[in-house]
Design a protein around this motif. Structure first.
Motif, PDB file in Angstrom:
ATOM      1  N   ASN A  99      15.528  52.567  -6.353  1.00 28.07           N
ATOM      2  CA  ASN A  99      16.654  53.364  -6.829  1.00 28.07           C
ATOM      3  C   ASN A  99      16.168  54.755  -7.239  1.00 28.07           C
ATOM      4  O   ASN A  99      15.300  54.902  -8.105  1.00 28.07           O
ATOM      5  N   TYR A 141      28.477  43.868  -9.422  1.00 30.64           N
ATOM      6  CA  TYR A 141      28.095  45.261  -9.200  1.00 30.64           C
ATOM      7  C   TYR A 141      26.799  45.325  -8.386  1.00 30.64           C
ATOM      8  O   TYR A 141      26.661  46.171  -7.496  1.00 30.64           O
ATOM      9  N   TYR A 142      25.883  44.420  -8.681  1.00 34.20           N
ATOM     10  CA  TYR A 142      24.621  44.339  -7.932  1.00 34.20           C
ATOM     11  C   TYR A 142      24.889  43.920  -6.493  1.00 34.20           C
ATOM     12  O   TYR A 142      24.342  44.506  -5.545  1.00 34.20           O
ATOM     13  N   TYR A 145      26.396  46.708  -4.493  1.00 34.86           N
ATOM     14  CA  TYR A 145      25.375  47.734  -4.264  1.00 34.86           C
ATOM     15  C   TYR A 145      24.406  47.300  -3.161  1.00 34.86           C
ATOM     16  O   TYR A 145      24.083  48.083  -2.260  1.00 34.86           O
ATOM     17  N   LYS A 148      25.823  47.307   0.633  1.00 39.27           N
ATOM     18  CA  LYS A 148      26.126  48.554   1.334  1.00 39.27           C
ATOM     19  C   LYS A 148      25.132  48.765   2.470  1.00 39.27           C
ATOM     20  O   LYS A 148      23.949  48.457   2.343  1.00 39.27           O
ATOM     21  N   VAL A 151      22.526  53.603   1.110  1.00 34.39           N
ATOM     22  CA  VAL A 151      22.830  54.201  -0.186  1.00 34.39           C
ATOM     23  C   VAL A 151      22.110  55.534  -0.290  1.00 34.39           C
ATOM     24  O   VAL A 151      21.048  55.733   0.297  1.00 34.39           O
ATOM     25  N   ASP A 155      24.898  57.155  -4.930  1.00 34.91           N
ATOM     26  CA  ASP A 155      25.141  55.712  -5.030  1.00 34.91           C
ATOM     27  C   ASP A 155      24.205  55.084  -6.056  1.00 34.91           C
ATOM     28  O   ASP A 155      24.618  54.232  -6.852  1.00 34.91           O
ATOM     29  N   ASP A 156      22.942  55.495  -6.018  1.00 37.28           N
ATOM     30  CA  ASP A 156      21.948  54.963  -6.960  1.00 37.28           C
ATOM     31  C   ASP A 156      22.316  55.305  -8.402  1.00 37.28           C
ATOM     32  O   ASP A 156      22.204  54.477  -9.313  1.00 37.28           O
ATOM     33  N   PHE A 159      25.422  53.385  -9.501  1.00 37.74           N
ATOM     34  CA  PHE A 159      25.093  51.985  -9.736  1.00 37.74           C
ATOM     35  C   PHE A 159      24.602  51.788 -11.173  1.00 37.74           C
ATOM     36  O   PHE A 159      25.084  50.910 -11.892  1.00 37.74           O
TER      37      PHE A 159
END
Length: 322
Positions: A99, A141-142, A145, A148, A151, A155-156, A159
């Motif tokens: 991330n 949420y994980y 993420y 996808k 990213v 996006d990171d 998140f």
């Protein structure tokens, strides 16, 4: 970062403690002026210290993101080693540990310098870090993420802002950890959490390790505001309490909740000594403090008394502002 809302809360708490301390007489003798002076100096130092601890909590909570990421790296490496031993040809995703926002936060010079100088660490809370990481991995949420196709930096960042808002902010297990570190932190957490979210939102990839964090105070005036408000409320305490007594309705002054008196005393100090702050702002701020720190009836009562006081002081031309 330490805004005037937090300053007002801290000042209310410390003023309450100051008067309790002045009223306590362990030796059974009257306090002298020197005794009161010394207690005021100690109380002012405590106010400054409590504000510093609030800023420490801000850095501590930012470092939590780094600590979870570091644990995740260990977990991924362990999984890869186990797969190699078992000859399982299954790639382990690096999306979480790669991330870009978390990586940028880890090398942020302001944060790392502060962490080093103040010896901030989550290393003694490894059991909690593991539980938090598992909660994150099991969250929707994980999953969204990780599913996808691709990213990017935004996006990171989004998140981690989502994780912080919907998982970390709601995690009551943190309260016990914070209480063990500082008596101030649980009261500060709600406000500090909003500052962490603001910080995540303002990050930009182009700034790299030099990304600015929120400063301890927005400017010198906010820093002065804390000590001036505290000092003014104490120096004029008797006068302010007489004003309150003259404006209480259908209620004797000595039957008021002591917290309400402290709250209104500080509000009057703002009315009279901080001409740049509108009276409506002052009233709203202290009514909100009454909501959280006093009795169920305090909100409407404090609002009514302060509104009456403000109108009377304006009529006497002692307040020359809106």
């Amino acid at each position: 970062m330490i805004n005037r809302t937090l300053i007002r809360i801290k000042t209310t708490q410390l003023l309450f403690a100051y008067y309790l301390n002045i009223g306590r007489n362990d030796e059974g003798t009257d306090y002298s002026f020197q005794d009161e002076r010394e207690k005021y100096i100690l109380a002012e130092k405590e106010l400054k210290f409590s504000l510093s601890k609030a800023y420490e909590l801000y850095n501590y909570m930012l470092w939590l993101i780094v600590s979870v990421t570091r644990l995740a790296i260990q977990e991924v490496e362990n999984e890869e080693r186990l797969n190699a031993v078992a000859r399982i040809d299954k790639p382990v995703s690096h999306r979480f540990i790669d991330n870009e926002f978390a990586s940028q936060l880890e090398i942020n010079t302001t944060l790392t310098d502060y962490v080093s100088d103040h010896k901030i660490s989550w290393s003694n809370e490894i059991a909690y870090i593991k539980k938090l990481y598992n909660d994150i991995v099991q969250s929707k949420y994980y999953q969204e993420y990780m599913e996808k196709e691709e990213v990017n930096y935004e996006d990171d960042k989004d998140f981690w802002r989502t994780i912080y808002k919907h998982i970390i902010m709601k995690d009551e297990r943190i309260d016990d950890i914070l209480e063990d570190h500082s008596l101030y932190w649980n009261d500060d957490r709600t406000v500090i959490d909003t500052f962490v979210l603001k910080t995540i939102k303002k990050f930009e990839a182009k700034n790299g390790a030099k990304q600015e964090l929120l400063p301890k105070f927005k400017d010198e005036q906010d820093e002065i505001f804390a000590t001036k408000l505290f000092k003014t409320a104490i120096q004029n305490g008797d006068h302010y309490r007489n004003l309150i007594s003259n404006h209480v309705r259908n209620w004797e002054f000595n039957r008021l909740a002591y917290t309400d008196i402290i709250i209104m005393q500080l509000a009057i100090a703002e009315f009279l000594c901080f001409q740049q702050i509108p009276t409506s702002v002052t009233i709203n701020e202290y009514v909100e403090i009454a909501k959280w720190y006093s009795t169920p009836k305090s909100t409407s009562y404090v609002n009514g008394v302060l509104d009456s006081l403000a109108r009377a002081l304006k009529a006497e031309h002692k307040i020359m502002k809106d």
